[in-house]
Design an enzyme around this catalytic site. Structure first.
Site, mmCIF file in Angstrom:
data_model
loop_
_atom_site.group_PDB
_atom_site.id
_atom_site.type_symbol
_atom_site.label_atom_id
_atom_site.label_comp_id
_atom_site.label_asym_id
_atom_site.label_seq_id
_atom_site.Cartn_x
_atom_site.Cartn_y
_atom_site.Cartn_z
ATOM 1 N N HIS A 43 -81.421 2.470 81.207
ATOM 2 C CA HIS A 43 -82.879 2.399 81.368
ATOM 3 C C HIS A 43 -83.286 0.932 81.371
ATOM 4 O O HIS A 43 -83.188 0.249 80.349
ATOM 5 C CB HIS A 43 -83.564 3.151 80.225
ATOM 6 C CG HIS A 43 -85.054 3.251 80.363
ATOM 7 N ND1 HIS A 43 -85.827 4.063 79.546
ATOM 8 C CD2 HIS A 43 -85.932 2.655 81.210
ATOM 9 C CE1 HIS A 43 -87.101 3.949 79.891
ATOM 10 N NE2 HIS A 43 -87.183 3.085 80.900
ATOM 11 N N GLU A 70 -82.691 4.372 85.130
ATOM 12 C CA GLU A 70 -84.023 4.854 84.775
ATOM 13 C C GLU A 70 -84.978 3.669 84.745
ATOM 14 O O GLU A 70 -84.624 2.591 84.263
ATOM 15 C CB GLU A 70 -84.000 5.528 83.402
ATOM 16 C CG GLU A 70 -83.080 6.734 83.319
ATOM 17 C CD GLU A 70 -83.001 7.304 81.919
ATOM 18 O OE1 GLU A 70 -82.660 8.488 81.796
ATOM 19 O OE2 GLU A 70 -83.267 6.563 80.954
ATOM 20 N N HIS A 215 -82.713 14.037 77.075
ATOM 21 C CA HIS A 215 -83.573 13.454 76.047
ATOM 22 C C HIS A 215 -83.427 14.228 74.737
ATOM 23 O O HIS A 215 -83.736 15.408 74.642
ATOM 24 C CB HIS A 215 -85.052 13.407 76.425
ATOM 25 C CG HIS A 215 -85.813 12.469 75.510
ATOM 26 N ND1 HIS A 215 -85.793 11.097 75.678
ATOM 27 C CD2 HIS A 215 -86.556 12.693 74.397
ATOM 28 C CE1 HIS A 215 -86.515 10.529 74.727
ATOM 29 N NE2 HIS A 215 -86.976 11.472 73.935
#
Length: 262
Positions: A43, A70, A215
């Protein structure tokens, strides 16, 4: 089931001391050499709290595994990723709030500028995935904008499962909204969260969209998701890195892979 390993928090440890270790490329090759990891997820946050631009460049240059990046729709990040000589295998667009500890929910598909960012990546031949809550409207948005893959936010499911089946509610960072719920309430809400993930994964399949999820997934709550045949990929990071601190990265990866690749 594809196993996407998120290595953000290996870099978090490095950035805490602003030093050179742990080395992100060493983590990459440990993952690769297990022969159990299908892709690496990172990310690139606006505040660069862990992954840095240089990490992106190094990984894309040398990685034998596909790289999933991400990121938000931040213009500077979009320009950076679109300018890369070595392209990621996909970009997963996520919501981002600088004050959050971690991503708090799925993408708001009415977000101004989202359509333009999707188009920018498509124009560069980069596959786009959207990190969304398991909702039909979000799936329809994806299909309308030629997005062939989504990642369902599993945070609600994961938090409920942890509250019900672990000692999470007795820990220092217990979620206050869940502490006062009875086991019956938690079980009912968990069941509904699972059913919603299953329904939307099936809906995605019939739309021709590949359904992924991630997640808050860990060695306990991931097992139930294997009952959803339409799910094709799970992205997991924090729990694997947490276990790696105690048992080593290779063993932590293999233990997770044993669960999700049965």
């Amino acid at each position: 089931m594809r196993f996407g390993l998120n290595i953000d928090h290996i870099v978090t440890l490095r950035e805490v001391r602003k030093t050179y270790e742990p080395e992100i490329l060493e983590a990459l090759f440990i993952a690769k050499n297990t022969h159990k990891v299908d892709l690496i997820t990172i990310h690139l946050r606006e505040d660069r709290r862990h992954i840095q631009n240089e990490d992106v460049l190094r990984l894309l240059e040398i990685s034998p595994l596909p790289i999933n990046i991400e990121c938000s729709i931040n213009a500077a990040i979009t320009d950076f990723l679109c300018s890369l000589k070595n392209k990621p295998s996909k970009v997963t667009i996520v919501p981002e709030n600088r004050n959050e500890v971690t991503t708090e929910g799925g993408l708001d598909c009415s977000l101004k500028g989202l359509e333009e960012v999707i188009r920018a990546y498509h124009n560069k031949g980069i596959e786009v995935s959207l990190f969304i809550d398991p909702l039909k409207d979000a799936l329809h948005f994806a299909r309308e904008h030629q997005v062939k893959q989504v990642e369902f936010h599993t945070g609600v499911y994961a938090n409920l499962h942890n509250a019900l089946y672990s000692n999470a509610n007795n820990q220092i960072h217990a979620i206050s909204a869940l502490k006062d719920k009875s086991p019956k309430e938690l079980k009912e809400e968990l069941h509904n969260a699972f059913l919603q993930l299953r329904r939307m994964s099936k809906e995605a399949f019939f739309m021709g969209i590949t359904a992924c999820a991630g997640h808050g997934l860990n060695y306990t709550n991931v097992k139930e998701l294997l009952k959803i045949p339409s799910l094709r990929e799970l992205n997991i990071g924090h729990s694997v890195v947490s276990k790696a601190v105690l048992v080593g990265l290779e063993k932590a990866i293999l233990e997770m892979a044993q669960l999700i690749k049965r």
